[in-house]
Design an enzyme around this catalytic site. Structure first.
Site, PDB file in Angstrom:
ATOM      1  N   LEU A  16       0.824  -1.212   0.000  1.00 56.61           N
ATOM      2  CA  LEU A  16       0.000   0.000   0.000  1.00 56.61           C
ATOM      3  C   LEU A  16       0.854   1.257   0.000  1.00 56.61           C
ATOM      4  O   LEU A  16       0.422   2.296  -0.488  1.00 56.61           O
ATOM      5  CB  LEU A  16      -0.924   0.008   1.222  1.00 56.61           C
ATOM      6  N   GLY A  17       2.068   1.160   0.562  1.00 54.36           N
ATOM      7  CA  GLY A  17       2.925   2.327   0.598  1.00 54.36           C
ATOM      8  C   GLY A  17       4.274   2.023   1.215  1.00 54.36           C
ATOM      9  O   GLY A  17       4.426   1.045   1.955  1.00 54.36           O
ATOM     10  N   GLY A  19       7.724   3.927   3.166  1.00 52.22           N
ATOM     11  CA  GLY A  19       8.247   5.085   3.862  1.00 52.22           C
ATOM     12  C   GLY A  19       9.703   4.897   4.198  1.00 52.22           C
ATOM     13  O   GLY A  19      10.310   3.877   3.845  1.00 52.22           O
ATOM     14  N   THR A  21      11.003   4.399   7.089  1.00 53.40           N
ATOM     15  CA  THR A  21      11.238   3.431   8.164  1.00 53.40           C
ATOM     16  C   THR A  21      10.404   2.171   8.049  1.00 53.40           C
ATOM     17  O   THR A  21      10.655   1.209   8.778  1.00 53.40           O
ATOM     18  CB  THR A  21      10.941   4.076   9.530  1.00 53.40           C
ATOM     19  N   ALA A  22       9.389   2.165   7.145  1.00 56.75           N
ATOM     20  CA  ALA A  22       8.490   1.016   7.120  1.00 56.75           C
ATOM     21  C   ALA A  22       7.768   0.913   5.790  1.00 56.75           C
ATOM     22  O   ALA A  22       7.781   1.851   4.978  1.00 56.75           O
ATOM     23  CB  ALA A  22       7.469   1.122   8.255  1.00 56.75           C
ATOM     24  N   SER A  23       7.146  -0.246   5.587  1.00 52.42           N
ATOM     25  CA  SER A  23       6.258  -0.472   4.444  1.00 52.42           C
ATOM     26  C   SER A  23       4.906  -0.915   4.981  1.00 52.42           C
ATOM     27  O   SER A  23       4.815  -1.547   6.043  1.00 52.42           O
ATOM     28  CB  SER A  23       6.823  -1.544   3.509  1.00 52.42           C
ATOM     29  N   VAL A  24       3.848  -0.559   4.245  1.00 47.05           N
ATOM     30  CA  VAL A  24       2.493  -0.917   4.658  1.00 47.05           C
ATOM     31  C   VAL A  24       1.905  -1.854   3.610  1.00 47.05           C
ATOM     32  O   VAL A  24       1.977  -1.588   2.405  1.00 47.05           O
ATOM     33  CB  VAL A  24       1.609   0.338   4.820  1.00 47.05           C
ATOM     34  N   LYS A  39       1.647  -2.508   9.106  1.00 46.82           N
ATOM     35  CA  LYS A  39       2.856  -1.701   8.973  1.00 46.82           C
ATOM     36  C   LYS A  39       4.042  -2.513   9.479  1.00 46.82           C
ATOM     37  O   LYS A  39       4.130  -2.843  10.664  1.00 46.82           O
ATOM     38  CB  LYS A  39       2.714  -0.395   9.768  1.00 46.82           C
ATOM     39  N   ASP A 135       4.753  15.286  10.745  1.00 47.56           N
ATOM     40  CA  ASP A 135       4.939  14.822   9.356  1.00 47.56           C
ATOM     41  C   ASP A 135       3.614  14.878   8.598  1.00 47.56           C
ATOM     42  O   ASP A 135       3.216  13.925   7.926  1.00 47.56           O
ATOM     43  CB  ASP A 135       5.510  13.405   9.334  1.00 47.56           C
TER      44      ASP A 135
END
Length: 710
Positions: A16-17, A19, A21-24, A39, A135
């Site tokens: 889904l996305g 970042g 620090t992380a992926s969703v 997440k 953010d």
């Protein structure tokens, strides 16, 4: 590949996305199949101190609001690394929505207001819990699509969030550079050593950039070459924002900065909303932390906008649509002033129609009692003064020359831009069609109003004639009855006035019937325009061209992903570019020749109609004032004649006089009976006129947009 925790599983390709620090990922609950978002943090994130890793978990646990993404659970992978199980939002995020070509020039007004409301409500909950997000950006605003199709926006990604009171400061840097406050940008992006601290107002800067992006489809501060290619100029722009400015763009390399003090003309927001929104944006896009608004000021201004109701108004003589943002408790007097501010039609000159009828508004009446309006059913504003058309509702969008060289990346970017531009053309075609419709419906209502007033004037003339004739007859009989006396019942001046009225009424009657004939001709002309509007296929043709250009864009996206094309695919790509050029020319021709020219032709006719109807209205108003004076004169004549008759009947007669003049009493009685008969005829005539008026008022106005005027 499949990943899972004890209660959830997901495919690692179903992203889904991403970042820093992380992926969703989109996941499902094992027991029910319910969709959730998971997440998963990357290796760098897991090496952070444990208290930093747990901060987001704890932050989400303390927040519970419809406009903040919910945390369902914290679970572990087989590696013992913790993951967040969160609410899944089916509409993606706001950034994805803004990147769609359809929103190249920003969101539509209703959707923007939804974003404004949801973000303000979510931020209010954060402030109530002493949390600063740090953010805020469109990518961190998720979109849930409700069952009725409406959007619900939710704040997400609280990895940078922390508890912070209004008077506290922090020194750590988080955020995305295009949305960073310039003080934070200087340290995080330019890596300049500094010892500044940052307060909660840095979130307000990010909110201001986000709202501007949502309203316009672009960022407010853009150096030549883009924000990420020209970081020094980006910093210069954001730190030198003049007071009241909300944007700054550098058009040429090393060129000056063009400051913007309003939203761009191609923005889809109405002038009514812009007037409310721009001062708020200017106050939070303030680089000086000491001069920037605090959250209480922001919430107060945003809540004031959201609490206002919208009243849609179409100014007929100006051919312009307006949205009035006003509080429901405001009075009609304040509404008049708001309309005057937008249209320049003075308060004393404003008159309104709604659904074809006069809308009578008392100055003390509250806006909450207005009938419900919409873009398709606005209040029609008539001006008693002479107004001119305000011009075209939109400015034609800029287009760019089609790239001459073969390049899959450049061609894909160009086709995407053109899809957005043609979407704007389609919106303009729809707006022109709606304006034509409003003009025709408005002038139809205006003509029907004039037809009714002409009919009322004819009835008044009939009534004046009915009362005038008995006055003249009575005057004649009284003159014969008492002509031998030295005290005539009426002066010569009164006789002359009645004769002058008798001569004038046929002239006014003929003039008003001439108005009625003019109205019939106008109705026929109007009917032809209605017919032309019904047969107009410009919108459908523009949609077809848009679909063809979108198909080419989809193919160009595939070509860009494929990279190097075979010879045959390259030739097809070039042929598609020729088609794209042809479609773009047809779009411009359709807009300019068909849509715009038809609109201008209607405006020309509407100018003539407005002049005729304005003159007609002025003449009828003059006649109305005159008829009131004539009616008062007739009442005075009647009162004088009644007094004379009473004096004749009450005049004492001796026996000798009665014997000498036996016929005089008989003549007086006959005269009185004639007068009584004439009064009864007047009464019957007035009742007939009243019945005619009642029947006319009881006739419902046509509801169809295309009435049968022939």
């Amino acid at each position: 590949m499949i990943a899972s925790t004890a209660n959830y599983l997901w495919c690692v390709d179903d992203v889904l996305g991403h970042g820093a620090t992380a992926s969703v990922f989109k996941a499902r609950k094992k027991r029910t199949g319910e969709h959730v978002a998971v997440k998963v943090f990357n290796e760098v994130s897991y090496h952070r101190p444990l208290e930093v890793q747990m901060r987001e978990f704890e932050m989400l646990r303390r927040l519970n609001h419809n406009n903040i993404v919910k945390l369902f659970a914290v679970e572990e992978l087989a590696s013992k690394q913790k993951v967040l199980i969160m609410e899944y939002c089916s509409g993606g995020n706001l950034l994805g929505l803004l990147e769609e070509p359809e929103h190249s020039f920003g969101l539509q007004e209703l959707e923007f207001r939804t974003v404004l409301e949801c973000v303000v409500n979510g931020m209010t909950h954060l402030r109530e819990n002493g949390v600063v997000h740090r953010d805020i950006k469109p990518g961190n605003i998720m979109r849930q699509v409700a069952e009725d199709g409406r959007s619900i926006y939710k704040l997400t990604d609280f990895g940078a969030a922390r508890a912070l009171d209004d008077d506290e400061k922090f020194v750590s840097i988080y955020g995305t550079e295009e949305y960073l406050h310039p003080d934070m940008y200087e340290r995080a992006v330019l890596h300049k050593p500094q010892h500044k601290t940052y307060g909660v107002c840095v979130d307000l800067w990010s909110i201001g950039v986000t709202f501007y992006h949502a309203a316009t489809g672009s960022l407010p501060f853009i150096p030549f070459g883009g924000a990420r290619r020209n970081k020094l100029v980006m910093f210069k722009i954001t730190t030198e924002v003049p007071a009241a400015a909300i944007s700054g763009v550098q058009r040429v390399e090393d060129g000056p900065i063009e400051w913007g003090y309003n939203l761009p003309h191609n923005c889809q927001l109405s002038q009514g909303l812009r007037v409310q929104l721009v001062p708020m944006l200017a106050a939070i896009l303030e680089p000086d932390q000491g001069r920037c608004w605090v959250f209480d000021q922001f919430f107060s201004a945003a809540t004031d906008i959201l609490q206002r109701v919208t009243v849609y108004v179409f100014s007929l003589m100006q051919a312009s649509a307006h949205v009035i943002y006003i509080h429901h408790y405001s009075t009609v007097s304040i509404f008049y002033e708001e309309v005057a501010a937008q249209t320049a039609v003075q308060v004393e000159l404003q008159h309104y129609l709604f659904l074809g009828h006069d809308l009578l508004l008392e100055p003390s009446m509250k806006v909450v009692n207005f009938p419900p309006t919409s873009p398709s059913q606005p209040l029609i504003l008539l001006s008693r003064g002479t107004e001119t058309h305000t011009g075209l509702p939109h400015r034609e969008p800029d287009t760019f020359p089609i790239p001459s060289k073969f390049d899959v990346v450049t061609d894909s970017h160009f086709s995407r831009v053109m899809v957005g531009v043609v979407h704007q053309y389609l919106r303009m075609v729809n707006a022109l069609h709606q304006n034509r419709e409003q003009l025709l419906q408005g002038y139809y209502s205006y003509m029907m109003k004039m037809r009714k007033e002409c009919g009322d004037a004819i009835l008044i003339i009939r009534m004046l004639n009915m009362r005038l004739k008995p006055c003249i007859d009575t005057e004649y009989r009284l003159h014969n009855q008492v002509k031998h006396t030295s005290d005539p019942p009426s002066s010569n001046d009164n006789n002359q006035k009645m004769r002058r009225i008798q001569d004038l009424l046929p002239v006014y009657d003929a003039g008003i019937r001439d108005f009625q004939n003019h109205l019939e001709h106008l109705h026929v002309e109007l009917a032809k325009y209605f017919e032309g509007l019904a047969l107009d296929k410009s919108r459908q043709r523009m949609k077809t061209l848009l679909e063809k250009i979108m198909a080419i864009h989809q193919q160009y996206r595939k070509d860009r992903l494929n990279g190097k094309l075979s010879y045959n695919d390259e030739q097809i790509h070039k042929f598609e570019k020729i088609q794209l050029s042809t479609h773009i020319r047809r779009v411009k021709g359709l807009y300019r020749v068909d849509c715009l020219q038809k609109y201008k032709d209607l405006l020309t006719s509407a100018t003539t109609w407005s002049s005729i109807l304005h003159n007609m209205q002025s003449r009828l108003e003059d006649f109305g004032h005159l008829s009131q004076g004539l009616m008062a004169d007739l009442e005075m004549f009647e009162e004088h004649q009644n007094k004379v008759l009473d004096n004749i009947l009450l005049q004492p007669n001796g026996a000798k006089q009665e014997a000498a003049e036996p016929s005089r009493d008989k003549d007086q009685m006959v005269l009185r009976m004639y007068h009584l008969k004439e009064e009864m005829e007047i009464l019957v005539g007035e009742l007939q006129c009243n019945n005619s008026i009642i029947e006319r008022l009881g006739t419902p106005a046509p509801a169809a947009l295309k009435p049968d005027l022939a």
